[in-house]
Structure formats: structure tokens, C-alpha cells
Design an enzyme around this catalytic site. Structure first.
Site, PDB file in Angstrom:
ATOM      1  N   ASN A  84      -4.785   6.243  -7.227  1.00  0.00           N
ATOM      2  CA  ASN A  84      -5.326   7.608  -7.166  1.00  0.00           C
ATOM      3  C   ASN A  84      -4.280   8.662  -7.519  1.00  0.00           C
ATOM      4  O   ASN A  84      -4.013   9.590  -6.764  1.00  0.00           O
ATOM      5  CB  ASN A  84      -5.962   7.890  -5.797  1.00  0.00           C
ATOM      6  CG  ASN A  84      -4.990   7.740  -4.632  1.00  0.00           C
ATOM      7  OD1 ASN A  84      -3.996   7.028  -4.741  1.00  0.00           O
ATOM      8  ND2 ASN A  84      -5.258   8.413  -3.532  1.00  0.00           N
TER       9      ASN A  84
ATOM     10  N   HIS B  44       1.465   5.181  -2.132  1.00  0.00           N
ATOM     11  CA  HIS B  44       0.975   6.175  -3.098  1.00  0.00           C
ATOM     12  C   HIS B  44       2.201   6.911  -3.629  1.00  0.00           C
ATOM     13  O   HIS B  44       2.726   7.805  -2.958  1.00  0.00           O
ATOM     14  CB  HIS B  44       0.039   7.171  -2.414  1.00  0.00           C
ATOM     15  CG  HIS B  44      -1.196   6.550  -1.817  1.00  0.00           C
ATOM     16  ND1 HIS B  44      -2.397   6.492  -2.496  1.00  0.00           N
ATOM     17  CD2 HIS B  44      -1.431   5.968  -0.617  1.00  0.00           C
ATOM     18  CE1 HIS B  44      -3.324   5.912  -1.722  1.00  0.00           C
ATOM     19  NE2 HIS B  44      -2.752   5.583  -0.574  1.00  0.00           N
TER      20      HIS B  44
ATOM     21  N   ASP C 225       0.675   2.426   3.857  1.00  0.00           N
ATOM     22  CA  ASP C 225      -0.167   3.509   3.331  1.00  0.00           C
ATOM     23  C   ASP C 225       0.681   4.775   3.212  1.00  0.00           C
ATOM     24  O   ASP C 225       0.277   5.861   3.651  1.00  0.00           O
ATOM     25  CB  ASP C 225      -1.424   3.737   4.191  1.00  0.00           C
ATOM     26  CG  ASP C 225      -2.394   4.721   3.529  1.00  0.00           C
ATOM     27  OD1 ASP C 225      -2.171   5.091   2.366  1.00  0.00           O
ATOM     28  OD2 ASP C 225      -3.372   5.119   4.198  1.00  0.00           O
TER      29      ASP C 225
ATOM     30  N   HIS D 166     -10.684   0.556   0.649  1.00  0.00           N
ATOM     31  CA  HIS D 166     -10.641   1.550   1.711  1.00  0.00           C
ATOM     32  C   HIS D 166     -12.050   1.556   2.292  1.00  0.00           C
ATOM     33  O   HIS D 166     -12.992   1.963   1.626  1.00  0.00           O
ATOM     34  CB  HIS D 166     -10.287   2.924   1.137  1.00  0.00           C
ATOM     35  CG  HIS D 166     -10.280   4.021   2.155  1.00  0.00           C
ATOM     36  ND1 HIS D 166      -9.208   4.857   2.344  1.00  0.00           N
ATOM     37  CD2 HIS D 166     -11.215   4.420   3.056  1.00  0.00           C
ATOM     38  CE1 HIS D 166      -9.485   5.717   3.318  1.00  0.00           C
ATOM     39  NE2 HIS D 166     -10.715   5.474   3.763  1.00  0.00           N
TER      40      HIS D 166
ATOM     41  N   HIS E 155       0.826  -1.213   0.000  1.00  0.00           N
ATOM     42  CA  HIS E 155       0.000   0.000   0.000  1.00  0.00           C
ATOM     43  C   HIS E 155       0.859   1.261   0.000  1.00  0.00           C
ATOM     44  O   HIS E 155       1.195   1.804   1.049  1.00  0.00           O
ATOM     45  CB  HIS E 155      -0.925  -0.024   1.221  1.00  0.00           C
ATOM     46  CG  HIS E 155      -2.033   0.986   1.163  1.00  0.00           C
ATOM     47  ND1 HIS E 155      -3.243   0.789   1.778  1.00  0.00           N
ATOM     48  CD2 HIS E 155      -2.121   2.195   0.576  1.00  0.00           C
ATOM     49  CE1 HIS E 155      -4.030   1.838   1.562  1.00  0.00           C
ATOM     50  NE2 HIS E 155      -3.358   2.711   0.849  1.00  0.00           N
TER      51      HIS E 155
ATOM     52  N   PRO F 214      -5.363  14.311   3.660  1.00  0.00           N
ATOM     53  CA  PRO F 214      -5.037  13.247   4.615  1.00  0.00           C
ATOM     54  C   PRO F 214      -3.882  12.390   4.105  1.00  0.00           C
ATOM     55  O   PRO F 214      -3.794  12.120   2.899  1.00  0.00           O
ATOM     56  CB  PRO F 214      -6.322  12.417   4.653  1.00  0.00           C
ATOM     57  CG  PRO F 214      -6.913  12.592   3.278  1.00  0.00           C
ATOM     58  CD  PRO F 214      -6.516  13.963   2.804  1.00  0.00           C
TER      59      PRO F 214
ATOM     60  N   HIS G  15       2.335  14.052   1.141  1.00  0.00           N
ATOM     61  CA  HIS G  15       1.783  15.323   0.660  1.00  0.00           C
ATOM     62  C   HIS G  15       2.828  16.400   0.885  1.00  0.00           C
ATOM     63  O   HIS G  15       3.796  16.207   1.629  1.00  0.00           O
ATOM     64  CB  HIS G  15       0.498  15.675   1.419  1.00  0.00           C
ATOM     65  CG  HIS G  15      -0.622  14.721   1.178  1.00  0.00           C
ATOM     66  ND1 HIS G  15      -1.344  14.694   0.003  1.00  0.00           N
ATOM     67  CD2 HIS G  15      -1.147  13.732   1.954  1.00  0.00           C
ATOM     68  CE1 HIS G  15      -2.272  13.743   0.071  1.00  0.00           C
ATOM     69  NE2 HIS G  15      -2.155  13.128   1.245  1.00  0.00           N
TER      70      HIS G  15
HETATM   71  C1  NCD Z   1      -4.654   8.544   0.850  1.00  0.00           C
HETATM   72  C2  NCD Z   1      -3.913   9.434  -0.114  1.00  0.00           C
HETATM   73  O1  NCD Z   1      -3.418  10.483   0.292  1.00  0.00           O
HETATM   74  O2  NCD Z   1      -3.797   9.079  -1.283  1.00  0.00           O
HETATM   75  N1  NCD Z   1      -4.786   9.210   2.113  1.00  0.00           N
HETATM   76  C3  NCD Z   1      -4.922   8.674   3.326  1.00  0.00           C
HETATM   77  O3  NCD Z   1      -5.220   9.426   4.274  1.00  0.00           O
HETATM   78  N2  NCD Z   1      -4.766   7.390   3.566  1.00  0.00           N
HETATM   79  C4  NCD Z   1      -5.969   8.212   0.245  1.00  0.00           C
HETATM   80  C5  NCD Z   1      -6.832   7.375   1.084  1.00  0.00           C
HETATM   81  O4  NCD Z   1      -6.484   6.221   1.357  1.00  0.00           O
HETATM   82  O5  NCD Z   1      -7.904   7.840   1.459  1.00  0.00           O
HETATM   83 ZN    ZN Z   2      -7.091   4.349   1.940  1.00  0.00          ZN
END
Ligand code: NCD
Ligand code: ZN
Length: 442
Positions: A90, A58, A310, A184, A56, A328, A314
Site C-alpha cells: 500500500n 510498510h 506491522d 488484513h 509485515h 492508523p 506515519h
Molecule cells: C496500515 C498502514 O498504515 O499502512 N495501518 C495499520 O493500522 N495497520 C494499514 C493497515 O494494515 O490497515
Molecule cells: Zn493490516
């Protein structure tokens, strides 16, 4: 003569002092005595673990590269002991069509220093069979932003895919993809209702965030999803479970025959909503950090299948907005392993469980047969850890673009000191070496 030999390895559960021989990027042998070899690395008794697989992450590339890109994100992975990452869809554009999926393979293939797989997103249902031919890690659905009707249709479409375990001689209607939906889980209506109430009631303290997306939103969504999974006979993987009640619902469904696995993040396992006091929106993530009485703990790891970070980076500037407007997400690739090794040093966790959670189980769930354990014939993916090394979490040292963490200042004991992907050193004592990562095929 082989390409590489790792001498004096301490492999938990296998051997306390052995040599691992590597040839053509694979493990050739695990022996007591040293072989003849071009290159030798002496681990001097340090622990050798299978390379970690983060199911997981991003990586934000394409489109959101001001937050992270495949180069910086995969350097963060190498630095944290991860040899394979599975990226979420995403991005901008989203990875929801076969075309976009192929584009992302190209982008990641040109920049990633670790191996990678890709989760596919779901928008148009007719793209599902097309993407299924391209070896996605799973179809990922964000149940916090879609309706039940959409979920129902998506489950139905994925359940029509026929899995062909041998991709050779594949018939047109069969796919290498094993039908799997990652989710999710937070109920969209409950989240909207609770958020609006607080937001339009004029509340803006970041501490309220756990109430804006309450435990109930997650638990209702998890119940809903396991019911859908049973109905359509599909394997579902529940991402970032944050409450003990969610775990209970999952285990009950599993006992009743539902194909369900689940994941927990280091932040949900080790932190609670009091982090908002010190870190404000830097601790904002979905699902939110929970109050002590609801949250999951390290002792729950026996009933959790995998740890995923996860890693959701950002920009600091956008994280500095107020609670309703800051995005988030918490970066996790460079803190996860040392935080968990610290738990091993404290006897709260075993190596055996760690290997299951971060290597063996992700490989099994996401269908990566050549990775996840130290055995002859497997990819030579390793992380070497020094269990005596101590440090303090300092986001300024991150390879990731996202230099913040609600773990800032945490004391750790046990750290990754070397990472190897298919026999190539990609990290040594914190220095990252840019080798070419590969797209994973089952
Ligand atoms: C995730 C993201 O920033 O892509 N953020 C998060 O708080 N986990 C998206 C998500 O899983 O909602
Ligand atoms: Zn998520």
C-alpha cells in the site's frame, strides 16, 4: 581461510560456547574451536540468534516517503535486529502490477541496508500470473476495504497458479511463487456501520476507536477467509490477529484441514485499549488495541505462527489529528525485539519460541529457504543480544522517521547489540552501517 569468525557465541538450543565461521556471506561451520580467519568478532558469551525476519512492514517508498523510506525504514530494521523485511503493497503507487513490482525492487535495492521481499497487492486480476513470476512474498489483500465478490475472484485467480518448487527448467504455466494470500481481516460492512454510528453520533474521544472497529468485525472476517481458503484450497496467512476468538477460529479451521497460518504484533500482545488514555491517536492502529477481556496475550504465542511488527509509520503531524482523521499505524521495528527479550527475562517466553516466531516460521511460510536458522550453508544473518542490558523505550532515538510509540517509557531488559546481514555488520551498539540489501529469491 574464511572471511569472518564469531567467537564465544551462545546459540540457544545449539551450543553454549562455539565459533561460527562465515564464508561468502554463508555459514561455513559451527565449531567448538576457533578457525584461522581474516576478521574475528568476540561475542564474549552473548546470545547469537538467527537474523529476524519481519513479514509485515510498510516502508512507504515509493510515494509516501515523508512517513518513511527504504533507507530510514531499513536502518530501523537493522537497529532492531531484523535482517530481512517483507514490505506491504500500500505505497503510492500501489504494488499491484508486475511493472510496479519491478520498480519497487529497484527502489528498495538501491536504498535498503537489510535484505527484503515484497508482498504484491491485488487490483486487476490479470496481473496476478504476471506478478507470480517475479517471486512475491504473498498476495496481500485488505479485506477491510474490498467486497466478498472481489475476494472470491482473487482467491480463484491465485488458486489457478501452479507452483513449481524447482525454478529451473520452468514451464510457461508454472511459477516459483507458492500460492499464498496474506490478509488484513476486518469485515468492511461491520467496520463502516460501527464507525458511522459513532462518528455521526458526534463521538470523538480516541478511546471509542476499539468500538468503531469491534472484535466482531475481525472475527467475522477471519471466519469468512478460512472458509474461502478451504473452498479454493489455498494457504492463507492472517495478519495481525488481535482477539483470542480469532485465534480459536483459526485453530479450529486448521484442525479441519485448512491451510492457515497467523501473525500477531507486539502491540496487540502487550497493550490494550487503555493505551488510548495516555497516547490518544498515537495508539490508533488497525485492527485496534482491544479491551483486556478480548485481547491476545503473550501466553497465546504457542498457538501463533509468527510475530510481525506491522511497522506502519506515519508523520507526527498527521497522527495529531482527531480520532477519525489520524491515520492508523504504529512503528514497531525498533521496539519488538527488546520487548520480547524482556518477556524472556521474565520467563514468560523461551528463546526456542522466539526463534520460531521471528525467524524459522516466517522463512518457512514465505518461502525463504536460505534464511531463518543458524545452520551450515544458510545465509550468515544474525542478531547478537545482550540479555542483561536494560533501557527505556525512547522514540527520539529511533532510526525510523516515525518518532512515536505507545511503548514510550516501557522498561526493557534484553537488547540487540549487533546485527549482521550475510556476514556484514549493519548495526553495532546502535550505530548503523549502510550495506546493500538484496531482493530475496526462493
Ligand atoms: C496500515 C498502514 O498504515 O499502512 N495501518 C495499520 O493500522 N495497520 C494499514 C493497515 O494494515 O490497515
Ligand atoms: Zn493490516
Amino acid at each position: 581461510m574464511s572471511d569472518l569468525a564469531l567467537l564465544n557465541c551462545n546459540i540457544p538450543g545449539i551450543n553454549e560456547n562455539c565459533t561460527v565461521e562465515v564464508e561468502n556471506g554463508k555459514i561455513k561451520s559451527i565449531k567448538k574451536i576457533g578457525p584461522k580467519c581474516d576478521k574475528i568478532i568476540d561475542l564474549k558469551g552473548k546470545i547469537l540468534l538467527p537474523g529476524l525476519i519481519d513479514a509485515h512492514v510498510h516502508m512507504r517508498d515509493p510515494g509516501l516517503t515523508y512517513k518513511e523510506d527504504w533507507k530510514t525504514g531499513s536502518r530501523a530494521a537493522a537497529s532492531g535486529g531484523f535482517t530481512t523485511v517483507l514490505d506491504m503493497p500500500n505505497t503510492d503507487p500501489k504494488t499491484t502490477t508486475a511493472e510496479r513490482f519491478k520498480e519497487k525492487i529497484q527502489i528498495a535495492g538501491s536504498k535498503s541496508v537489510v535484505d527484503f521481499g515484497l508482498h504484491a497487492g491485488v487490483e486487476k486480476l490479470d496481473e496476478i500470473p504476471k506478478i507470480a513470476k517475479l517471486h512475491p512474498s504473498s498476495f496481500k489483500i485488505f479485506a477491510d476495504i474490498v467486497d466478498n465478490g472481489f475476494l472470491m475472484d482473487a482467491f480463484n485467480e491465485v488458486s489457478k497458479l501452479k507452483y513449481n518448487p524447482s525454478t529451473q527448467g520452468q514451464k510457461a504455466e508454472k511459477y516459483p511463487f507458492k500460492p499464498l494470500i496474506s490478509l488484513h481481516c476486518e469485515d468492511k460492512d461491520i467496520v463502516r456501520h460501527c464507525t458511522d454510528k459513532l462518528k455521526f453520533g458526534g463521538v470523538s474521544d480516541s478511546k471509542v476507536y476499539s468500538r468503531a472497529r469491534p472484535a466482531l468485525a475481525e472475527e467475522v472476517s477471519v471466519s469468512n477467509i478460512v472458509t474461502m481458503a478451504e473452498h479454493s484450497n489455498i494457504h492463507v496467512h492472517i495478519c495481525h490477529v488481535s482477539t483470542s476468538k480469532s485465534l480459536e477460529i483459526i485453530r479450529r479451521a486448521e484442525l479441519a484441514g485448512c491451510m492457515v497460518t497467523c501473525e500477531a504484533t507486539p502491540h496487540h500482545l502487550l497493550l490494550d485499549s487503555s493505551s488510548f488514555e495516555e497516547f490518544g491517536t498515537l495508539a490508533k492502529t488497525n485492527p485496534p488495541l482491544r479491551d483486556g477481556k478480548y485481547r491476545i496475550k503473550i501466553s497465546d504465542l504457542d498457538s501463533i505462527d509468527i510475530v510481525g511488527t506491522d511497522h506502519a509509520p506515519h508523520e507526527l503531524l498527521e497522527k495529531g489529528r482527531d480520532v477519525w482523521n489520524a491515520p492508523p499505524g504504529i512503528p514497531g521495528l525498533e521496539t519488538a525485539l527488546s520487548l520480547l527479550l524482556t518477556q524472556i527475562n521474565r520467563k514468560e517466553l523461551s528463546f526456542k519460541r522466539l526463534i520460531k516466531l521471528l525467524s524459522e516460521n516466517p522463512a518457512r511460510i514465505f518461502n525463504i529457504p536460505k534464511k531463518g536458522s543458524i545452520k551450515e550453508g544458510m545465509d550468515a544473518d544474525f542478531v547478537v543480544v545482550d540479555m542483561k542490558r536494560e533501557g527505556v523505550v525512547d522514540p527520539k532515538t529511533f532510526q525510523s522517521k516515525a518518532e512515536y510509540s505507545p511503548f514510550e517509557g516501557f522498561q526493557v531488559k534484553g537488547m540487540p547489540v549487533m546485527t549482521l546481514v550475510r556476514g556484514n555488520v549493519v548495526m553495532d551498539e546502535g550505530e548503523v552501517f549502510e550495506k546493500k540489501g538484496k531482493f530475496i529469491h526462493s
